[in-house]
Design a protein around this motif. Structure first.
Motif, PDB file in Angstrom:
ATOM      1  N   MET A  78       0.814  -1.220   0.000  1.00 38.25           N
ATOM      2  CA  MET A  78       0.000   0.000   0.000  1.00 38.25           C
ATOM      3  C   MET A  78       0.852   1.278   0.000  1.00 38.25           C
ATOM      4  SD  MET A  78      -3.201  -1.107   2.390  1.00 38.25           S
ATOM      5  CE  MET A  78      -4.085   0.402   2.091  1.00 38.25           C
ATOM      6  N   ILE A  79       1.876   1.321   0.804  1.00 41.07           N
ATOM      7  CA  ILE A  79       2.719   2.523   0.826  1.00 41.07           C
ATOM      8  C   ILE A  79       3.579   2.579  -0.430  1.00 41.07           C
ATOM      9  CG2 ILE A  79       4.566   3.723   2.074  1.00 41.07           C
ATOM     10  CD1 ILE A  79       3.225   2.757   4.654  1.00 41.07           C
ATOM     11  N   GLY A  80       3.941   1.429  -0.976  1.00 38.52           N
ATOM     12  CA  GLY A  80       4.656   1.411  -2.251  1.00 38.52           C
ATOM     13  C   GLY A  80       3.824   2.030  -3.362  1.00 38.52           C
ATOM     14  N   ALA A  81       2.529   1.681  -3.399  1.00 38.49           N
ATOM     15  CA  ALA A  81       1.636   2.273  -4.406  1.00 38.49           C
ATOM     16  C   ALA A  81       1.493   3.775  -4.183  1.00 38.49           C
ATOM     17  CB  ALA A  81       0.272   1.591  -4.356  1.00 38.49           C
ATOM     18  N   TYR A  82       1.402   4.172  -2.911  1.00 37.69           N
ATOM     19  CA  TYR A  82       1.327   5.604  -2.588  1.00 37.69           C
ATOM     20  C   TYR A  82       2.618   6.319  -3.015  1.00 37.69           C
ATOM     21  CZ  TYR A  82       1.311   9.878   0.208  1.00 37.69           C
ATOM     22  OH  TYR A  82       1.389  11.182   0.615  1.00 37.69           O
ATOM     23  N   ALA A  83       3.763   5.685  -2.775  1.00 37.57           N
ATOM     24  CA  ALA A  83       5.049   6.284  -3.148  1.00 37.57           C
ATOM     25  C   ALA A  83       5.157   6.438  -4.664  1.00 37.57           C
ATOM     26  CB  ALA A  83       6.208   5.440  -2.622  1.00 37.57           C
ATOM     27  N   ASP A  84       4.617   5.496  -5.406  1.00 38.04           N
ATOM     28  CA  ASP A  84       4.649   5.600  -6.865  1.00 38.04           C
ATOM     29  C   ASP A  84       3.814   6.777  -7.363  1.00 38.04           C
ATOM     30  OD1 ASP A  84       6.325   3.430  -7.089  1.00 38.04           O
ATOM     31  OD2 ASP A  84       4.711   1.996  -7.494  1.00 38.04           O
ATOM     32  N   ARG A  85       2.714   7.058  -6.678  1.00 34.16           N
ATOM     33  CA  ARG A  85       1.846   8.161  -7.090  1.00 34.16           C
ATOM     34  C   ARG A  85       2.309   9.511  -6.549  1.00 34.16           C
ATOM     35  NH1 ARG A  85      -1.857   4.730  -5.206  1.00 34.16           N
ATOM     36  NH2 ARG A  85      -2.468   6.127  -3.518  1.00 34.16           N
ATOM     37  N   GLY A  87       5.264  10.155  -4.625  1.00 31.98           N
ATOM     38  CA  GLY A  87       6.703  10.367  -4.525  1.00 31.98           C
ATOM     39  C   GLY A  87       7.277   9.689  -3.300  1.00 31.98           C
ATOM     40  N   ARG A  88       8.590   9.490  -3.327  1.00 31.55           N
ATOM     41  CA  ARG A  88       9.270   8.773  -2.239  1.00 31.55           C
ATOM     42  C   ARG A  88       9.322   9.592  -0.945  1.00 31.55           C
ATOM     43  NH1 ARG A  88       8.062   5.079  -5.247  1.00 31.55           N
ATOM     44  NH2 ARG A  88       9.316   4.724  -7.071  1.00 31.55           N
ATOM     45  N   LYS A  89       9.561  10.888  -1.073  1.00 32.76           N
ATOM     46  CA  LYS A  89       9.661  11.719   0.131  1.00 32.76           C
ATOM     47  C   LYS A  89       8.344  11.766   0.911  1.00 32.76           C
ATOM     48  CE  LYS A  89      13.369  14.592  -1.605  1.00 32.76           C
ATOM     49  NZ  LYS A  89      13.757  15.925  -2.032  1.00 32.76           N
ATOM     50  N   PRO A  90       7.203  11.995   0.244  1.00 35.63           N
ATOM     51  CA  PRO A  90       5.938  11.959   1.006  1.00 35.63           C
ATOM     52  C   PRO A  90       5.679  10.581   1.625  1.00 35.63           C
ATOM     53  CG  PRO A  90       5.587  13.031  -1.112  1.00 35.63           C
ATOM     54  CD  PRO A  90       6.974  12.464  -1.133  1.00 35.63           C
ATOM     55  N   ALA A  91       6.073   9.524   0.944  1.00 36.32           N
ATOM     56  CA  ALA A  91       5.887   8.184   1.505  1.00 36.32           C
ATOM     57  C   ALA A  91       6.764   7.986   2.731  1.00 36.32           C
ATOM     58  CB  ALA A  91       6.199   7.120   0.449  1.00 36.32           C
ATOM     59  N   MET A  92       8.004   8.470   2.677  1.00 34.69           N
ATOM     60  CA  MET A  92       8.897   8.368   3.830  1.00 34.69           C
ATOM     61  C   MET A  92       8.343   9.180   5.003  1.00 34.69           C
ATOM     62  SD  MET A  92      11.545   6.439   3.392  1.00 34.69           S
ATOM     63  CE  MET A  92      12.607   7.073   4.668  1.00 34.69           C
ATOM     64  N   THR A  93       7.844  10.362   4.720  1.00 33.71           N
ATOM     65  CA  THR A  93       7.261  11.196   5.767  1.00 33.71           C
ATOM     66  C   THR A  93       6.063  10.499   6.402  1.00 33.71           C
ATOM     67  OG1 THR A  93       7.981  13.187   4.603  1.00 33.71           O
ATOM     68  CG2 THR A  93       6.257  13.465   6.261  1.00 33.71           C
ATOM     69  N   LEU A  94       5.230   9.887   5.586  1.00 27.44           N
ATOM     70  CA  LEU A  94       4.065   9.154   6.085  1.00 27.44           C
ATOM     71  C   LEU A  94       4.486   7.991   6.980  1.00 27.44           C
ATOM     72  CD1 LEU A  94       0.999   8.552   6.095  1.00 27.44           C
ATOM     73  CD2 LEU A  94       1.399   7.173   4.026  1.00 27.44           C
ATOM     74  N   GLY A 139      10.615  -0.377   1.519  1.00 27.86           N
ATOM     75  CA  GLY A 139      10.577  -0.182   0.069  1.00 27.86           C
ATOM     76  C   GLY A 139      10.796   1.259  -0.342  1.00 27.86           C
ATOM     77  N   ALA A 140      10.133   2.181   0.365  1.00 24.91           N
ATOM     78  CA  ALA A 140      10.259   3.597   0.014  1.00 24.91           C
ATOM     79  C   ALA A 140      11.679   4.103   0.238  1.00 24.91           C
ATOM     80  CB  ALA A 140       9.265   4.430   0.822  1.00 24.91           C
ATOM     81  N   SER A 141      12.283   3.734   1.370  1.00 21.95           N
ATOM     82  CA  SER A 141      13.636   4.235   1.635  1.00 21.95           C
ATOM     83  C   SER A 141      14.663   3.595   0.717  1.00 21.95           C
ATOM     84  CB  SER A 141      14.034   4.011   3.097  1.00 21.95           C
ATOM     85  OG  SER A 141      14.201   2.644   3.368  1.00 21.95           O
ATOM     86  N   THR A 142      14.506   2.315   0.420  1.00 24.70           N
ATOM     87  CA  THR A 142      15.436   1.647  -0.492  1.00 24.70           C
ATOM     88  C   THR A 142      15.358   2.269  -1.882  1.00 24.70           C
ATOM     89  OG1 THR A 142      15.221  -0.407   0.752  1.00 24.70           O
ATOM     90  CG2 THR A 142      16.095  -0.572  -1.481  1.00 24.70           C
TER      91      THR A 142
END
Length: 152
Positions: A78-85, A87-94, A139-142
């Motif tokens: 789920m967070i991987g899909a969010y990061a794809d839409r 971006g990685r920085k917002p996903a990391m922040t989340l 996944g997001a940080s990698t």
């Protein structure tokens, strides 16, 4: 491009080194909580599962620790899909926010003696949130670190 417009374009962006350091620190803090929980498993068992035997308390505490691992794949997807839409920085922040929320819930949770069976339920929910967060964070940080690396 002249130097003024190049500076303007880079303003607000982290340097590659800052990005790598920030992602590494965030990752370390995420997994620090997993380590701390395991150190306090006996105490958590006594405070949140007092109606069980001492072995039961330890097993319930360790099982509560384990539920966090069950949520990791779901968090990764789920967070991987969010990061794809987004971006990685917002996903990391989340993920860092969710892990902090889970840590806070565990830190301020009333014990079984104070609120009864709701206490272990709250702890399990916090661990599920932390597992979800950790699964998405890996996944997001990698990916963020790979994208920040220089091409070979």
């Amino acid at each position: 491009m002249n130097s003024v417009s190049m500076t303007g374009a880079r303003k607000g962006k982290l340097s590659r080194t800052q990005l790598i350091v920030a992602a590494t620190i965030g990752n370390a803090l995420e997994f620090f909580d997993f380590t701390v929980y395991s150190f306090f498993a006996l105490t958590i068992g006594k405070l949140f599962f007092p109606t069980m035997s001492s072995y039961g308390q330890l097993l319930a505490s360790v099982a509560t620790f384990g539920v966090g691992f069950v949520m990791r794949p779901l968090g990764g997807v789920m967070i991987g899909a969010y990061a794809d839409r987004a971006g990685r920085k917002p996903a990391m922040t989340l993920t860092i926010f969710m892990m902090a929320l889970g840590c806070m819930l565990i830190g301020v949770a009333p014990t079984y003696a104070q609120i009864g069976v709701a206490a272990p339920v709250l702890i399990v929910f916090a661990r599920l949130l932390q597992g979800f967060s950790a699964g998405g964070e890996v996944g997001a940080s990698t990916t963020l670190l790979i994208e920040a690396g220089t091409p070979a």
